[in-house]
Scaffold this active site. Structure first.
Site, PDB file in Angstrom:
ATOM      1  N   ASN A 165      16.872  25.064  67.236  1.00  0.00           N
ATOM      2  CA  ASN A 165      17.600  25.711  66.146  1.00  0.00           C
ATOM      3  C   ASN A 165      18.698  24.775  65.661  1.00  0.00           C
ATOM      4  OD1 ASN A 165      19.711  27.440  64.829  1.00  0.00           O
ATOM      5  ND2 ASN A 165      18.166  28.986  65.246  1.00  0.00           N
ATOM      6  N   TYR A 210      24.283  35.641  66.089  1.00  0.00           N
ATOM      7  CA  TYR A 210      23.435  34.694  65.350  1.00  0.00           C
ATOM      8  C   TYR A 210      21.995  35.175  65.509  1.00  0.00           C
ATOM      9  CZ  TYR A 210      21.888  30.000  63.888  1.00  0.00           C
ATOM     10  OH  TYR A 210      21.293  28.944  63.244  1.00  0.00           O
ATOM     11  N   GLU A 267      22.672  27.198  52.615  1.00  0.00           N
ATOM     12  CA  GLU A 267      21.949  27.937  53.659  1.00  0.00           C
ATOM     13  C   GLU A 267      21.028  28.989  53.059  1.00  0.00           C
ATOM     14  OE1 GLU A 267      22.596  27.173  57.032  1.00  0.00           O
ATOM     15  OE2 GLU A 267      20.736  28.294  57.283  1.00  0.00           O
ATOM     16  N   ASP A 268      19.820  29.017  53.540  1.00  0.00           N
ATOM     17  CA  ASP A 268      18.869  30.096  53.249  1.00  0.00           C
ATOM     18  C   ASP A 268      18.686  30.393  51.766  1.00  0.00           C
ATOM     19  OD1 ASP A 268      18.587  30.050  55.940  1.00  0.00           O
ATOM     20  OD2 ASP A 268      19.111  32.131  56.309  1.00  0.00           O
ATOM     21  N   LYS A 284      26.871  31.551  60.491  1.00  0.00           N
ATOM     22  CA  LYS A 284      26.860  30.086  60.654  1.00  0.00           C
ATOM     23  C   LYS A 284      28.291  29.583  60.869  1.00  0.00           C
ATOM     24  CE  LYS A 284      22.427  29.086  59.927  1.00  0.00           C
ATOM     25  NZ  LYS A 284      21.552  28.167  60.646  1.00  0.00           N
ATOM     26  N   ARG A 290      16.472  33.871  50.783  1.00  0.00           N
ATOM     27  CA  ARG A 290      15.505  33.746  51.900  1.00  0.00           C
ATOM     28  C   ARG A 290      16.318  33.720  53.182  1.00  0.00           C
ATOM     29  NH1 ARG A 290      15.771  30.825  55.933  1.00  0.00           N
ATOM     30  NH2 ARG A 290      14.970  28.739  55.583  1.00  0.00           N
ATOM     31  N   ASN A 324      12.298  32.288  62.439  1.00  0.00           N
ATOM     32  CA  ASN A 324      13.326  33.241  62.855  1.00  0.00           C
ATOM     33  C   ASN A 324      13.249  34.512  62.034  1.00  0.00           C
ATOM     34  OD1 ASN A 324      14.588  31.527  64.757  1.00  0.00           O
ATOM     35  ND2 ASN A 324      15.619  30.438  63.100  1.00  0.00           N
ATOM     36  N   ASP A 372      21.192  22.939  55.261  1.00  0.00           N
ATOM     37  CA  ASP A 372      20.962  23.154  56.686  1.00  0.00           C
ATOM     38  C   ASP A 372      19.472  23.357  56.999  1.00  0.00           C
ATOM     39  OD1 ASP A 372      21.722  23.658  59.377  1.00  0.00           O
ATOM     40  OD2 ASP A 372      21.599  25.805  58.999  1.00  0.00           O
ATOM     41  N   ASP A 373      18.768  24.094  56.142  1.00  0.00           N
ATOM     42  CA  ASP A 373      17.371  24.426  56.455  1.00  0.00           C
ATOM     43  C   ASP A 373      16.461  23.214  56.335  1.00  0.00           C
ATOM     44  OD1 ASP A 373      17.627  27.383  56.829  1.00  0.00           O
ATOM     45  OD2 ASP A 373      18.577  27.104  54.885  1.00  0.00           O
TER      46      ASP A 373
HETATM   47  N1  LIG Z   1      14.524  27.028  63.918  1.00  0.00           N
HETATM   48  C1  LIG Z   1      15.334  26.714  62.948  1.00  0.00           C
HETATM   49  O1  LIG Z   1      16.378  26.087  63.140  1.00  0.00           O
HETATM   50  C2  LIG Z   1      14.974  27.113  61.560  1.00  0.00           C
HETATM   51  C3  LIG Z   1      13.986  28.020  61.316  1.00  0.00           C
HETATM   52  N2  LIG Z   1      13.684  28.357  60.041  1.00  0.00           N
HETATM   53  C4  LIG Z   1      12.672  29.366  59.839  1.00  0.00           C
HETATM   54  O2  LIG Z   1      11.554  28.806  59.218  1.00  0.00           O
HETATM   55  C5  LIG Z   1      10.860  29.821  58.527  1.00  0.00           C
HETATM   56  C6  LIG Z   1      10.406  29.257  57.211  1.00  0.00           C
HETATM   57  O3  LIG Z   1      11.477  28.965  56.373  1.00  0.00           O
HETATM   58  P1  LIG Z   1      11.206  28.303  54.921  1.00  0.00           P
HETATM   59  O4  LIG Z   1      10.488  27.025  55.078  1.00  0.00           O
HETATM   60  O5  LIG Z   1      12.463  28.238  54.181  1.00  0.00           O
HETATM   61  O6  LIG Z   1      10.289  29.444  54.290  1.00  0.00           O
HETATM   62  P2  LIG Z   1       9.190  29.396  53.169  1.00  0.00           P
HETATM   63  O7  LIG Z   1       8.849  30.784  52.849  1.00  0.00           O
HETATM   64  O8  LIG Z   1       9.617  28.496  52.070  1.00  0.00           O
HETATM   65  O9  LIG Z   1       7.954  28.694  53.875  1.00  0.00           O
HETATM   66  C7  LIG Z   1       6.980  29.353  54.599  1.00  0.00           C
HETATM   67  C8  LIG Z   1       5.733  28.483  54.610  1.00  0.00           C
HETATM   68  O10 LIG Z   1       4.770  29.131  55.422  1.00  0.00           O
HETATM   69  C9  LIG Z   1       3.540  29.199  54.704  1.00  0.00           C
HETATM   70  N3  LIG Z   1       2.790  30.385  55.100  1.00  0.00           N
HETATM   71  C10 LIG Z   1       3.065  31.678  54.818  1.00  0.00           C
HETATM   72  N4  LIG Z   1       2.087  32.475  55.304  1.00  0.00           N
HETATM   73  C11 LIG Z   1       1.205  31.662  55.914  1.00  0.00           C
HETATM   74  C12 LIG Z   1      -0.026  31.877  56.587  1.00  0.00           C
HETATM   75  N5  LIG Z   1      -0.516  33.110  56.745  1.00  0.00           N
HETATM   76  N6  LIG Z   1      -0.680  30.823  57.076  1.00  0.00           N
HETATM   77  C13 LIG Z   1      -0.188  29.576  56.935  1.00  0.00           C
HETATM   78  N7  LIG Z   1       0.969  29.302  56.301  1.00  0.00           N
HETATM   79  C14 LIG Z   1       1.657  30.331  55.797  1.00  0.00           C
HETATM   80  C15 LIG Z   1       3.936  29.269  53.243  1.00  0.00           C
HETATM   81  O11 LIG Z   1       2.848  28.856  52.412  1.00  0.00           O
HETATM   82  C16 LIG Z   1       5.104  28.288  53.227  1.00  0.00           C
HETATM   83  O12 LIG Z   1       4.616  26.979  53.112  1.00  0.00           O
HETATM   84  C17 LIG Z   1      11.812  31.013  58.474  1.00  0.00           C
HETATM   85  O13 LIG Z   1      11.400  31.986  59.384  1.00  0.00           O
HETATM   86  C18 LIG Z   1      13.126  30.459  58.911  1.00  0.00           C
HETATM   87  O14 LIG Z   1      13.904  31.407  59.591  1.00  0.00           O
HETATM   88  C19 LIG Z   1      14.300  27.790  58.966  1.00  0.00           C
HETATM   89  C20 LIG Z   1      15.309  26.891  59.156  1.00  0.00           C
HETATM   90  C21 LIG Z   1      15.751  26.542  60.472  1.00  0.00           C
HETATM   91  C1  LIG Z   2      18.153  28.870  61.700  1.00  0.00           C
HETATM   92  C2  LIG Z   2      18.064  28.917  60.262  1.00  0.00           C
HETATM   93  O1  LIG Z   2      18.800  28.247  59.580  1.00  0.00           O
HETATM   94  C3  LIG Z   2      17.058  29.742  59.646  1.00  0.00           C
HETATM   95  O2  LIG Z   2      16.246  30.345  60.342  1.00  0.00           O
HETATM   96  O3  LIG Z   2      17.054  29.797  58.414  1.00  0.00           O
HETATM   97 MG   LIG Z   3      18.799  28.864  57.599  1.00  0.00          MG
END
Ligand SMILES: NC(=O)C1=CN([C@@H]2O[C@H](COP(=O)(O)OP(=O)(O)OC[C@H]3O[C@@H](n4cnc5c(N)ncnc54)[C@H](O)[C@@H]3O)[C@@H](O)[C@H]2O)C=CC1
Ligand SMILES: CC(=O)C(=O)O
Ligand SMILES: [Mg+2]
Length: 611
Positions: free
Chosen positions: A505, A146, A290-291, A219, A201, A461, A313-314
């Site tokens: 997570n 993962y 997902e993603d 997943k 994504r 991530n 999930d996200d």
């Molecule tokens: N920990 C967890 O369980 C999860 C973590 N994630 C992680 O969250 C991250 C984001 O995912 P999404 O929201 O789908 O992506 P996304 O690309 O839709 O969102 C990214 C956001 O960050 C902003 N951004 C980008 N560059 C920036 C900067 N220099 N300064 C300020 N803001 C900035 C963008 O404007 C956007 O609002 C990914 O890395 C994903 O792996 C997502 C789901 C679950």
């Molecule tokens: C953990 C997860 O779902 C993500 O980073 O997109």
């Molecule tokens: Mg995800």
């Protein structure tokens, strides 16, 4: 109903918790409920499969079927019965000894990707051994199957491809999706959980096209390891609608459609067709999205959540897991500052599907403290790539950002993160931006000036994209940080104190949510069911974990946590009328329900293969 491993005075009965839903009356019955055959997720007609494999290709076939293979564990009697004598080495070894060998073979690999490939090969040759190994060694092996490694695996998925493990529904299948779904082999019962991605994504790594299939497989491996869904009942899907990743389009080894990503108008009918065909083929299937790139993620959730058994999930899983961890973190933060819980001020760095999904879910934290929904919304500030999101920033905001856009900035705009922090004075800083190392020592030190115990959650991530690492956060806040990252980080010591990072997570909740949907045959996965999963997660910390300063439970207990989350989600589903199991789960007491959810889980043993 006590959370898993809670101490006696820690028992959080649903009926006595102000936060929790009112549980259905704990019925007293003369007889315990009698399961009907289709209640089980762990249907396991392995005997039939072993004999089928054996009758088709001799005993050797059972060694080549990952579900029927016990390898060197086959007993003398079974070796005779299945005509395996001579096909196996003389030594007969238990699953535990096989795990030792498999671990040794994985540990000698020099790279993370090498370990991922070795584990995938194990899953493809012996499902029980693979899951037994993961479940016995979660902290060591989850990062290999993962996050963070699944990110690199998706980037190189076509290159490391050995054999197909999932369903591809591509643009060229339009009009024929039902027949594609019909091709999925279902010898041991219908799939219960599907994870679908369009690869647009993957984690924070952008568009990976068909190669995103790796995330669906990853997943679903957790659905089995943590949620106890039978591996046969998992269905990984990739919707291949092209990719805008030029490197992939140029790569001769790329296995997906070699075209630019199709327009949303072209793709939508295909997604509609897939959802309808899945529902027709498997009426009780839960579908996890997902993603998907953020705007599509919101659009599909909006389109399907009241029509099908699905969740995103996200948006929702991440919202839940962070509400759970934040609830525990806020208690520590407020205790140290002496300020009431309702005074929490949360700053999001990143406002995509994950940022906004978590922000929406965190409103529930404030409404539970007695704030109105509007007051709750105003405890949250969002920053995107253009700075603090305000009504008068001068750009057209994406629809999902509007709800949290500020109108109290008195015409001033704040762009740099430090400026925003000085303006907002947050108690919590949450990173979902995909921009690594943006929580610098200066930012972290400022958070520590503002709070005796600052909450810092760099959640992007994989680890390479995390807004900061644990060690930096600990040093810059002089050991005071309350920390959770999306990916695992090593534990550390500060001035003689051992500190353990949290992993914020969605893996802590989606297995329990999906399992609840499958076991209680839920017609819908409602927002309230998602919120309940978060509260259950928050309640599941035990005394030892609290004493260690954790805000998330140990992953060693992942199955117990999933069973508890599952039970609480089912109780909410029953309360809202979403469970469609003929009153079966509603007839159980809370404790019976937790034990039943745990008991329904697939156990990766050879018991049935060797019987
Ligand atoms: N920990 C967890 O369980 C999860 C973590 N994630 C992680 O969250 C991250 C984001 O995912 P999404 O929201 O789908 O992506 P996304 O690309 O839709 O969102 C990214 C956001 O960050 C902003 N951004 C980008 N560059 C920036 C900067 N220099 N300064 C300020 N803001 C900035 C963008 O404007 C956007 O609002 C990914 O890395 C994903 O792996 C997502 C789901 C679950
Ligand atoms: C953990 C997860 O779902 C993500 O980073 O997109
Ligand atoms: Mg995800």
């Amino acid at each position: 109903m006590a959370p898993p491993s809670a101490s006696a005075d820690d028992k959080l009965n649903l009926l006595t918790q102000p936060s929790a839903i009112a549980a259905p009356p704990a019925t007293k019955r003369d007889k315990p409920p009698q399961p009907t055959p289709d209640h089980k997720t762990s249907d396991d007609p392995v005997q039939d499969m072993v004999h089928l494999a054996a009758s088709r290709g001799g005993g050797f076939a059972s060694l080549r079927d990952p579900f029927a293979n016990a390898d060197t564990a086959f007993s003398e009697k079974k070796r005779d019965e299945l005509k395996l004598r001579g096909l196996l080495p003389p030594a007969q070894q238990s699953l535990d000894v096989q795990i030792l060998r498999a671990l040794e073979q994985i540990r000698v690999k020099k790279t993370d990707l090498g370990r991922y490939i070795a584990l995938a090969a194990l899953r493809q040759s012996n499902v029980r051994l693979f899951y037994a190994l993961i479940m016995q060694n979660p902290e060591e092996t989850l990062p290999m199957i993962y996050t963070p490694t699944v990110g690199e695996a998706c980037q190189k998925f076509s290159r490391i491809f050995r054999q197909p493990e999932g369903l591809t529904i591509s643009l060229s299948d339009k009009g024929n999706v039902a027949s594609i779904i019909d091709n999925w082999p279902v010898p041991a019962g219908a799939p219960r959980i599907a994870v679908v991605t369009d690869g647009s994504r993957i984690l924070g790594l952008g568009d990976q096209g068909w190669d995103g299939l790796g995330i669906s497989i990853g997943k679903l491996s957790l659905y089995v390891a943590a949620g106890g869904i039978h591996p046969r009942a998992t269905l990984p899907i990739v919707l291949d609608v092209g990719t805008n990743n030029e490197d992939k389009l140029k790569d001769p080894l790329y296995l997906g459609l070699r075209q630019k990503r199709a327009s949303d108008e072209e793709v939508l009918p295909l997604v509609d067709e897939m959802m309808e065909a899945l529902q027709k083929a498997y009426p009780n299937l839960i579908v996890q999205f997902e993603d998907f790139q953020s705007e599509r993620a919101f659009a599909y959730l909006d389109r399907y959540q009241n029509k099908y058994r699905m969740f995103n999930d996200d948006i929702q899983g991440t919202g839940s897991v962070i509400l759970g961890g934040f609830t525990n973190a806020a208690r520590l933060n407020s205790k140290a500052s002496g300020r009431p819980l309702s005074d929490q001020r949360i700053l999001f760095f990143g406002a995509g599907s994950a940022g906004v999904g978590v922000a929406k879910q965190l409103c529930a934290f404030f409404t539970r403290q007695g704030l109105s929904q509007d007051e709750a919304r105003r405890r949250i500030w969002l920053v995107d790539s253009k700075g603090l999101i305000t009504n008068d920033r001068g750009d057209k905001l994406a629809e999902h950002k509007v709800y949290f856009s500020r109108d109290d900035n008195e015409g001033k705009q704040y762009k740099g993160l430090l400026d925003v922090i000085n303006y907002v004075k947050p108690t919590a800083l949450i990173g979902l931006s995909t921009v690594p190392k943006t929580f610098t020592e200066e930012i972290l030190a400022r958070m520590a000036e503002l709070n005796p115990r600052p909450i810092v959650f760099p959640l992007s991530n994989p680890s390479s994209l995390s807004e900061c690492d644990f060690e930096t956060a600990v040093q810059a806040t002089k050991g005071q940080v309350i920390f959770a990252a999306g990916s695992p980080f090593p534990e550390t010591d500060y001035e003689g104190k051992h500190l353990i990072p949290g992993q914020g997570n969605n893996l802590y909740v989606f297995p329990g949510i999906g399992l609840a949907g499958a076991l209680a045959k839920c017609g819908r996965i409602s927002d309230e069911m998602i919120t309940e999963s978060a509260l259950a997660l928050a309640d599941s910390l035990n005394d030892e974990e609290k004493a260690e300063g954790r805000i998330y439970p140990s992953l060693k207990r992942m199955r117990d946590i999933s069973a508890y989350v599952c039970a609480r989600v089912i109780i909410m589903a029953n309360r809202q009328g979403h469970a469609r199991d003929g009153g079966y789960t509603a007839s159980m007491t809370d404790d019976e329900l937790v034990s039943w959810c745990r008991g329904e889980m697939f156990e990766p043993s050879y018991e049935k293969l060797l019987a």
